[in-house]
Design a protein around this motif. Structure first.
Motif, PDB file in Angstrom:
ATOM      1  N   VAL A  40      -2.873  -0.504 -12.192  1.00 22.42           N
ATOM      2  CA  VAL A  40      -2.325  -0.412 -10.842  1.00 22.42           C
ATOM      3  C   VAL A  40      -0.854  -0.794 -10.888  1.00 22.42           C
ATOM      4  O   VAL A  40      -0.485  -1.805 -11.482  1.00 22.42           O
ATOM      5  N   TYR A  41      -0.023   0.036 -10.251  1.00 17.26           N
ATOM      6  CA  TYR A  41       1.416  -0.197 -10.227  1.00 17.26           C
ATOM      7  C   TYR A  41       1.913  -0.179  -8.788  1.00 17.26           C
ATOM      8  O   TYR A  41       1.408   0.589  -7.966  1.00 17.26           O
ATOM      9  N   ASP A  42       2.912  -0.991  -8.505  1.00 19.81           N
ATOM     10  CA  ASP A  42       3.609  -0.960  -7.217  1.00 19.81           C
ATOM     11  C   ASP A  42       4.943  -0.268  -7.466  1.00 19.81           C
ATOM     12  O   ASP A  42       5.798  -0.795  -8.169  1.00 19.81           O
ATOM     13  N   ILE A  43       5.109   0.915  -6.900  1.00 19.52           N
ATOM     14  CA  ILE A  43       6.345   1.673  -7.063  1.00 19.52           C
ATOM     15  C   ILE A  43       6.940   1.877  -5.673  1.00 19.52           C
ATOM     16  O   ILE A  43       6.339   2.540  -4.825  1.00 19.52           O
ATOM     17  N   ASN A  44       8.077   1.251  -5.450  1.00 17.49           N
ATOM     18  CA  ASN A  44       8.760   1.337  -4.155  1.00 17.49           C
ATOM     19  C   ASN A  44       7.849   0.954  -2.989  1.00 17.49           C
ATOM     20  O   ASN A  44       7.849   1.593  -1.943  1.00 17.49           O
ATOM     21  N   GLY A  45       7.034  -0.085  -3.186  1.00 19.12           N
ATOM     22  CA  GLY A  45       6.178  -0.583  -2.119  1.00 19.12           C
ATOM     23  C   GLY A  45       4.882   0.184  -1.922  1.00 19.12           C
ATOM     24  O   GLY A  45       4.150  -0.080  -0.978  1.00 19.12           O
ATOM     25  N   HIS A  46       4.579   1.139  -2.795  1.00 16.28           N
ATOM     26  CA  HIS A  46       3.341   1.910  -2.704  1.00 16.28           C
ATOM     27  C   HIS A  46       2.503   1.656  -3.957  1.00 16.28           C
ATOM     28  O   HIS A  46       3.034   1.625  -5.064  1.00 16.28           O
ATOM     29  N   LEU A  47       1.189   1.484  -3.762  1.00 12.58           N
ATOM     30  CA  LEU A  47       0.293   1.290  -4.898  1.00 12.58           C
ATOM     31  C   LEU A  47      -0.072   2.639  -5.517  1.00 12.58           C
ATOM     32  O   LEU A  47      -0.399   3.596  -4.813  1.00 12.58           O
ATOM     33  N   TYR A  48       0.002   2.682  -6.827  1.00  7.69           N
ATOM     34  CA  TYR A  48      -0.412   3.861  -7.593  1.00  7.69           C
ATOM     35  C   TYR A  48      -1.431   3.410  -8.632  1.00  7.69           C
ATOM     36  O   TYR A  48      -1.284   2.348  -9.235  1.00  7.69           O
ATOM     37  N   TYR A  49      -2.446   4.223  -8.817  1.00  5.87           N
ATOM     38  CA  TYR A  49      -3.495   3.943  -9.795  1.00  5.87           C
ATOM     39  C   TYR A  49      -3.356   4.926 -10.941  1.00  5.87           C
ATOM     40  O   TYR A  49      -3.321   6.138 -10.723  1.00  5.87           O
ATOM     41  N   GLU A  50      -3.259   4.398 -12.158  1.00  8.96           N
ATOM     42  CA  GLU A  50      -3.227   5.256 -13.340  1.00  8.96           C
ATOM     43  C   GLU A  50      -4.661   5.385 -13.829  1.00  8.96           C
ATOM     44  O   GLU A  50      -5.267   4.416 -14.300  1.00  8.96           O
ATOM     45  N   LEU A  51      -5.201   6.565 -13.703  1.00 12.82           N
ATOM     46  CA  LEU A  51      -6.576   6.816 -14.107  1.00 12.82           C
ATOM     47  C   LEU A  51      -6.668   6.900 -15.629  1.00 12.82           C
ATOM     48  O   LEU A  51      -5.651   7.100 -16.302  1.00 12.82           O
ATOM     49  N   PRO A  52      -7.862   6.745 -16.185  1.00 16.51           N
ATOM     50  CA  PRO A  52      -8.012   6.788 -17.648  1.00 16.51           C
ATOM     51  C   PRO A  52      -7.468   8.063 -18.298  1.00 16.51           C
ATOM     52  O   PRO A  52      -7.054   8.037 -19.450  1.00 16.51           O
ATOM     53  N   ASN A  53      -7.413   9.171 -17.543  1.00 11.59           N
ATOM     54  CA  ASN A  53      -6.882  10.414 -18.116  1.00 11.59           C
ATOM     55  C   ASN A  53      -5.353  10.481 -18.028  1.00 11.59           C
ATOM     56  O   ASN A  53      -4.752  11.476 -18.411  1.00 11.59           O
ATOM     57  N   GLY A  54      -4.710   9.424 -17.492  1.00 13.48           N
ATOM     58  CA  GLY A  54      -3.259   9.362 -17.406  1.00 13.48           C
ATOM     59  C   GLY A  54      -2.696   9.805 -16.070  1.00 13.48           C
ATOM     60  O   GLY A  54      -1.510   9.629 -15.793  1.00 13.48           O
ATOM     61  N   GLU A  55      -3.546  10.371 -15.215  1.00 11.27           N
ATOM     62  CA  GLU A  55      -3.096  10.840 -13.902  1.00 11.27           C
ATOM     63  C   GLU A  55      -2.760   9.658 -12.990  1.00 11.27           C
ATOM     64  O   GLU A  55      -3.461   8.644 -12.990  1.00 11.27           O
ATOM     65  N   LEU A  56      -1.682   9.789 -12.219  1.00 12.26           N
ATOM     66  CA  LEU A  56      -1.325   8.796 -11.210  1.00 12.26           C
ATOM     67  C   LEU A  56      -1.794   9.294  -9.855  1.00 12.26           C
ATOM     68  O   LEU A  56      -1.601  10.450  -9.508  1.00 12.26           O
ATOM     69  N   THR A  57      -2.399   8.386  -9.078  1.00 15.44           N
ATOM     70  CA  THR A  57      -2.870   8.735  -7.746  1.00 15.44           C
ATOM     71  C   THR A  57      -2.650   7.557  -6.806  1.00 15.44           C
ATOM     72  O   THR A  57      -2.635   6.409  -7.248  1.00 15.44           O
ATOM     73  N   LYS A  58      -2.488   7.842  -5.532  1.00 13.01           N
ATOM     74  CA  LYS A  58      -2.394   6.786  -4.525  1.00 13.01           C
ATOM     75  C   LYS A  58      -3.780   6.403  -4.015  1.00 13.01           C
ATOM     76  O   LYS A  58      -3.936   5.396  -3.353  1.00 13.01           O
ATOM     77  N   GLU A  59      -4.781   7.224  -4.335  1.00 15.62           N
ATOM     78  CA  GLU A  59      -6.131   6.988  -3.845  1.00 15.62           C
ATOM     79  C   GLU A  59      -6.836   5.951  -4.714  1.00 15.62           C
ATOM     80  O   GLU A  59      -6.928   6.089  -5.942  1.00 15.62           O
ATOM     81  N   ASP A  60      -7.338   4.895  -4.065  1.00 13.54           N
ATOM     82  CA  ASP A  60      -8.053   3.833  -4.771  1.00 13.54           C
ATOM     83  C   ASP A  60      -9.337   4.405  -5.372  1.00 13.54           C
ATOM     84  O   ASP A  60     -10.187   4.918  -4.637  1.00 13.54           O
ATOM     85  N   PRO A  61      -9.517   4.344  -6.689  1.00 14.19           N
ATOM     86  CA  PRO A  61     -10.724   4.916  -7.297  1.00 14.19           C
ATOM     87  C   PRO A  61     -11.973   4.088  -7.022  1.00 14.19           C
ATOM     88  O   PRO A  61     -13.082   4.552  -7.264  1.00 14.19           O
ATOM     89  N   TYR A  62     -11.812   2.880  -6.493  1.00 18.57           N
ATOM     90  CA  TYR A  62     -12.953   2.010  -6.191  1.00 18.57           C
ATOM     91  C   TYR A  62     -12.886   1.510  -4.752  1.00 18.57           C
ATOM     92  O   TYR A  62     -12.853   0.313  -4.508  1.00 18.57           O
ATOM     93  N   PRO A  63     -12.889   2.409  -3.755  1.00 16.15           N
ATOM     94  CA  PRO A  63     -12.812   1.930  -2.372  1.00 16.15           C
ATOM     95  C   PRO A  63     -14.093   1.192  -1.977  1.00 16.15           C
ATOM     96  O   PRO A  63     -15.186   1.567  -2.406  1.00 16.15           O
ATOM     97  N   LEU A  64     -13.921   0.159  -1.193  1.00 15.85           N
ATOM     98  CA  LEU A  64     -15.085  -0.588  -0.704  1.00 15.85           C
ATOM     99  C   LEU A  64     -15.609   0.070   0.554  1.00 15.85           C
ATOM    100  O   LEU A  64     -14.849   0.481   1.432  1.00 15.85           O
TER     101      LEU A  64
END
Length: 70
Positions: A40-64
């Protein structure tokens, strides 16, 4: 304006601590990738998730779900 100068020893210590921190972060990222855990990275105040395949997404892969919050 007051101008304090740091000693060479202080700069060398700070450089060493930074080097250790960067190496630890890289190792942790690689461990996460091997285990399939997103980094998980914070880039300019936005959270990005780096998935195991290397893709970056803003969508939380583990939403509660709402039920899990209760």
């Amino acid at each position: 304006m007051h101008n304090d100068k740091l000693s060479l020893e202080t700069h060398e210590s700070a450089d060493e601590m930074l080097r250790i921190g960067i190496r630890a972060a890289k190792r942790a990222q690689e461990e996460n990738r091997k285990k399939g855990i997103p980094n998980v990275y914070d880039i300019n105040g936005h959270l990005y998730y780096e998935l195991p395949n290397g893709e970056l997404t803003k969508e939380d892969p583990y939403p509660l779900s709402k039920e899990e919050d209760r």
